[in-house]
Design an enzyme around this catalytic site. Sequence first.
Site, PDB file in Angstrom:
ATOM      1  N   ARG A  95       0.825  -1.200   0.000  1.00 37.20           N
ATOM      2  CA  ARG A  95       0.000   0.000   0.000  1.00 37.20           C
ATOM      3  C   ARG A  95       0.867   1.260   0.000  1.00 37.20           C
ATOM      4  O   ARG A  95       0.575   2.254  -0.638  1.00 37.20           O
ATOM      5  CB  ARG A  95      -0.829  -0.041   1.299  1.00 37.20           C
ATOM      6  N   PRO A 125      -9.820   3.268   0.180  1.00 35.01           N
ATOM      7  CA  PRO A 125      -9.665   4.388  -0.762  1.00 35.01           C
ATOM      8  C   PRO A 125      -8.513   5.294  -0.335  1.00 35.01           C
ATOM      9  O   PRO A 125      -8.107   5.276   0.824  1.00 35.01           O
ATOM     10  CB  PRO A 125     -10.999   5.125  -0.629  1.00 35.01           C
ATOM     11  N   ASP A 127      -8.779   8.667  -1.382  1.00 34.15           N
ATOM     12  CA  ASP A 127      -9.346   9.944  -1.818  1.00 34.15           C
ATOM     13  C   ASP A 127      -8.831  11.130  -0.994  1.00 34.15           C
ATOM     14  O   ASP A 127      -8.641  12.229  -1.525  1.00 34.15           O
ATOM     15  CB  ASP A 127     -10.888   9.874  -1.740  1.00 34.15           C
ATOM     16  N   ASP A 307      -4.345  -3.004  13.885  1.00 34.22           N
ATOM     17  CA  ASP A 307      -3.350  -4.013  13.491  1.00 34.22           C
ATOM     18  C   ASP A 307      -3.142  -5.065  14.578  1.00 34.22           C
ATOM     19  O   ASP A 307      -2.616  -6.147  14.299  1.00 34.22           O
ATOM     20  CB  ASP A 307      -2.003  -3.343  13.178  1.00 34.22           C
ATOM     21  N   ILE A 329     -12.132   0.932  12.185  1.00 31.47           N
ATOM     22  CA  ILE A 329     -11.202   1.421  11.152  1.00 31.47           C
ATOM     23  C   ILE A 329     -11.412   0.659   9.840  1.00 31.47           C
ATOM     24  O   ILE A 329     -11.631   1.259   8.800  1.00 31.47           O
ATOM     25  CB  ILE A 329      -9.728   1.283  11.615  1.00 31.47           C
ATOM     26  N   ARG A 399       6.024  -9.751   4.914  1.00 28.82           N
ATOM     27  CA  ARG A 399       5.952  -8.336   4.569  1.00 28.82           C
ATOM     28  C   ARG A 399       6.188  -7.471   5.799  1.00 28.82           C
ATOM     29  O   ARG A 399       6.583  -6.304   5.665  1.00 28.82           O
ATOM     30  CB  ARG A 399       4.569  -7.978   3.998  1.00 28.82           C
TER      31      ARG A 399
HETATM   32  N1  EPU Z   1      -9.539   6.187   4.452  1.00 27.28           N
HETATM   33  C1  EPU Z   1     -10.367   6.794   3.549  1.00 27.28           C
HETATM   34  N2  EPU Z   1      -9.817   7.615   2.605  1.00 27.28           N
HETATM   35  C2  EPU Z   1      -8.481   7.823   2.534  1.00 27.28           C
HETATM   36  C3  EPU Z   1      -7.635   7.189   3.472  1.00 27.28           C
HETATM   37  C4  EPU Z   1      -8.209   6.367   4.421  1.00 27.28           C
HETATM   38  O1  EPU Z   1     -11.580   6.615   3.573  1.00 27.28           O
HETATM   39  O2  EPU Z   1      -8.036   8.587   1.666  1.00 27.28           O
HETATM   40  C5  EPU Z   1     -10.121   5.288   5.471  1.00 27.28           C
HETATM   41  C6  EPU Z   1      -9.681   3.842   5.258  1.00 27.28           C
HETATM   42  O3  EPU Z   1     -10.478   3.183   4.323  1.00 27.28           O
HETATM   43  C7  EPU Z   1      -9.797   3.274   6.647  1.00 27.28           C
HETATM   44  C8  EPU Z   1      -9.411   4.453   7.529  1.00 27.28           C
HETATM   45  O4  EPU Z   1      -9.581   5.618   6.732  1.00 27.28           O
HETATM   46  O5  EPU Z   1     -11.114   2.922   6.918  1.00 27.28           O
HETATM   47  C9  EPU Z   1      -8.001   4.396   8.065  1.00 27.28           C
HETATM   48  O6  EPU Z   1      -7.066   4.379   7.033  1.00 27.28           O
HETATM   49  P1  EPU Z   1      -5.605   4.993   7.167  1.00 27.28           P
HETATM   50  O7  EPU Z   1      -5.397   5.881   5.981  1.00 27.28           O
HETATM   51  O8  EPU Z   1      -5.383   5.570   8.514  1.00 27.28           O
HETATM   52  O9  EPU Z   1      -4.735   3.697   6.992  1.00 27.28           O
HETATM   53  P2  EPU Z   1      -3.493   3.491   6.064  1.00 27.28           P
HETATM   54  O10 EPU Z   1      -2.621   4.687   6.119  1.00 27.28           O
HETATM   55  O11 EPU Z   1      -3.928   2.968   4.737  1.00 27.28           O
HETATM   56  C10 EPU Z   1      -2.020   2.578   7.997  1.00 27.28           C
HETATM   57  C11 EPU Z   1      -1.196   1.341   8.211  1.00 27.28           C
HETATM   58  C12 EPU Z   1      -2.109   0.153   8.416  1.00 27.28           C
HETATM   59  C13 EPU Z   1      -3.015   0.420   9.611  1.00 27.28           C
HETATM   60  C14 EPU Z   1      -3.785   1.730   9.394  1.00 27.28           C
HETATM   61  C15 EPU Z   1      -4.640   2.125  10.569  1.00 27.28           C
HETATM   62  C16 EPU Z   1       0.728   1.846   6.880  1.00 27.28           C
HETATM   63  C17 EPU Z   1       1.555   1.543   5.678  1.00 27.28           C
HETATM   64  N3  EPU Z   1      -0.359   1.136   7.047  1.00 27.28           N
HETATM   65  O12 EPU Z   1      -2.790   2.329   6.821  1.00 27.28           O
HETATM   66  O13 EPU Z   1      -1.273  -0.941   8.719  1.00 27.28           O
HETATM   67  O14 EPU Z   1      -3.921  -0.647   9.754  1.00 27.28           O
HETATM   68  O15 EPU Z   1      -2.853   2.797   9.134  1.00 27.28           O
HETATM   69  O16 EPU Z   1      -3.848   2.278  11.699  1.00 27.28           O
HETATM   70  O17 EPU Z   1       1.090   2.698   7.674  1.00 27.28           O
HETATM   71  C18 EPU Z   1      -0.608  -3.189   8.784  1.00 27.28           C
HETATM   72  O18 EPU Z   1       0.493  -2.794   9.200  1.00 27.28           O
HETATM   73  O19 EPU Z   1      -0.960  -4.399   8.771  1.00 27.28           O
HETATM   74  C19 EPU Z   1      -1.541  -2.194   8.259  1.00 27.28           C
HETATM   75  C20 EPU Z   1      -2.566  -2.515   7.472  1.00 27.28           C
END
Ligand code: EPU
Length: 421
Positions: A95, A125, A127, A307, A329, A399
């Site tokens: 991601r 997403p 977005d 997580d 989340i 990973r």
């Molecule tokens: N969301 C949106 N729109 C966006 C971005 C996020 O709707 O533009 C929603 C997501 O769909 C979700 C929520 O917001 O429902 C949280 O998403 P977030 O953007 O915070 O997550 P992320 O940045 O994609 C990171 C970690 C994840 C962890 C989440 C929540 C990284 C690379 N990944 O993901 O880690 O679960 O934050 O803490 O930093 C893992 O390590 O196994 C992992 C999935």
Amino acid sequence: MKEVIKIEGGHRLNGKVTIGGAKNATVALIPAAILADQSVVDIFGVPDISDVESLVELLEALNVKVTKNGEDHFVFDTTNMENRDLDIDAVTRLRASYYFMGALLGKYGYVKMVMPGGCYLGPRPFDLHLKGFEALGATYVYDQGYYTIKADKLVGAKIFLDFASVGATINIMLAAVLAEGRTVIENAAKEPEIIDVANFLTKMGANIRGAGTNVITIEGVERLEGKPHDIIPDRIEAGTYIIMAAAMADDVTIENIIPHHLESLTSKLIEMGVNMEIGIDSIRVLRSDDLKSVDITTQVYPGFATDLQQPMTTLLTKAEGFSSVRETIYTERFKHCIELQRMGAKINVATAQAVIQGNGPLFGNKVVATDLRCGAALVVAGLMADGETEIQDVYHIDRGYDDIDNKLIALGAKIRREFVE
Ligand code: EPU
């Protein structure tokens, strides 16, 4: 032939385990390193995980010279870096390749890359990242599988995030550090990994205030230069070992951690009756029998980490009574429950929630790591179960967990890899 992990369950764990650098900081710090203008970045504490290999491939595609100096020290030299379209497979393996969007947009005003991949946890997403880039003056198109994002000039703006997204907060920071003027991110995410990335960018010359609070202010600067950085310890890797120890320890110490980052987990474990001694940078877990059920709701930091929800679900199968796990989340992050059911767990999954009937022994079976933390949940289950567990699709586990086999073997677990038909 496919690689599997086999675990003979039921062996008590003893000894010490050292936690590595935080995956979710690392996967942002490496793209952030390309913001260094024709200079060298040293990053220490890089975990040995396949996500790092994928990011290194991306750096090499951009003609950044990458040298590994010893076990966990990487040197990135951006002297001959070029902005090229990112269309190699590595983009789709994780991601966090989307952090190259913010970093390349910030540095060159142009980025073209294929759709990033990563664990399937329901819809993910981005977005909010794109809206943030647009607020800074960029435009984007998504065409034939490619995102093209460009801006003649990025200008600081006020950006309110509808959700405190980790990825959006970091990506906007990466794009904004070299923009003209002031950017304010409101309802920013507060995860420790965001502070780590902000600290790194600040050392490189960026002007960022408020990381770790819900308002981050960035004053754009003209240039960033390479500086050394030590990655914070991985709170999710640490939490996973703490959960394993809560399930199976006689006496296990988890070292190189920041206990404060783990309070939402440790407070629940204390409520369950886990026998723990919390030190300054370590946690000792002693044999804990007669665990009590608890209810968990995942939330943004400092709430209970999504997580750790998956490995925690496994531990709850051991507790007396009914526990519930509610996801706010990723409402579909429950695939591990189906796999745990194959091992005898009594779990009812409903919308965004699982109810776990505890005190049921698990038995070894063939199961599939459908995503990274599902894999972690199954390793915990394999350690607890009677008999042998075979975990398939282990590349998900690799990973994000540095040297998991040897760390567990050193604690007395019976775990091995095999190639099977
Ligand atoms: N969301 C949106 N729109 C966006 C971005 C996020 O709707 O533009 C929603 C997501 O769909 C979700 C929520 O917001 O429902 C949280 O998403 P977030 O953007 O915070 O997550 P992320 O940045 O994609 C990171 C970690 C994840 C962890 C989440 C929540 C990284 C690379 N990944 O993901 O880690 O679960 O934050 O803490 O930093 C893992 O390590 O196994 C992992 C999935």
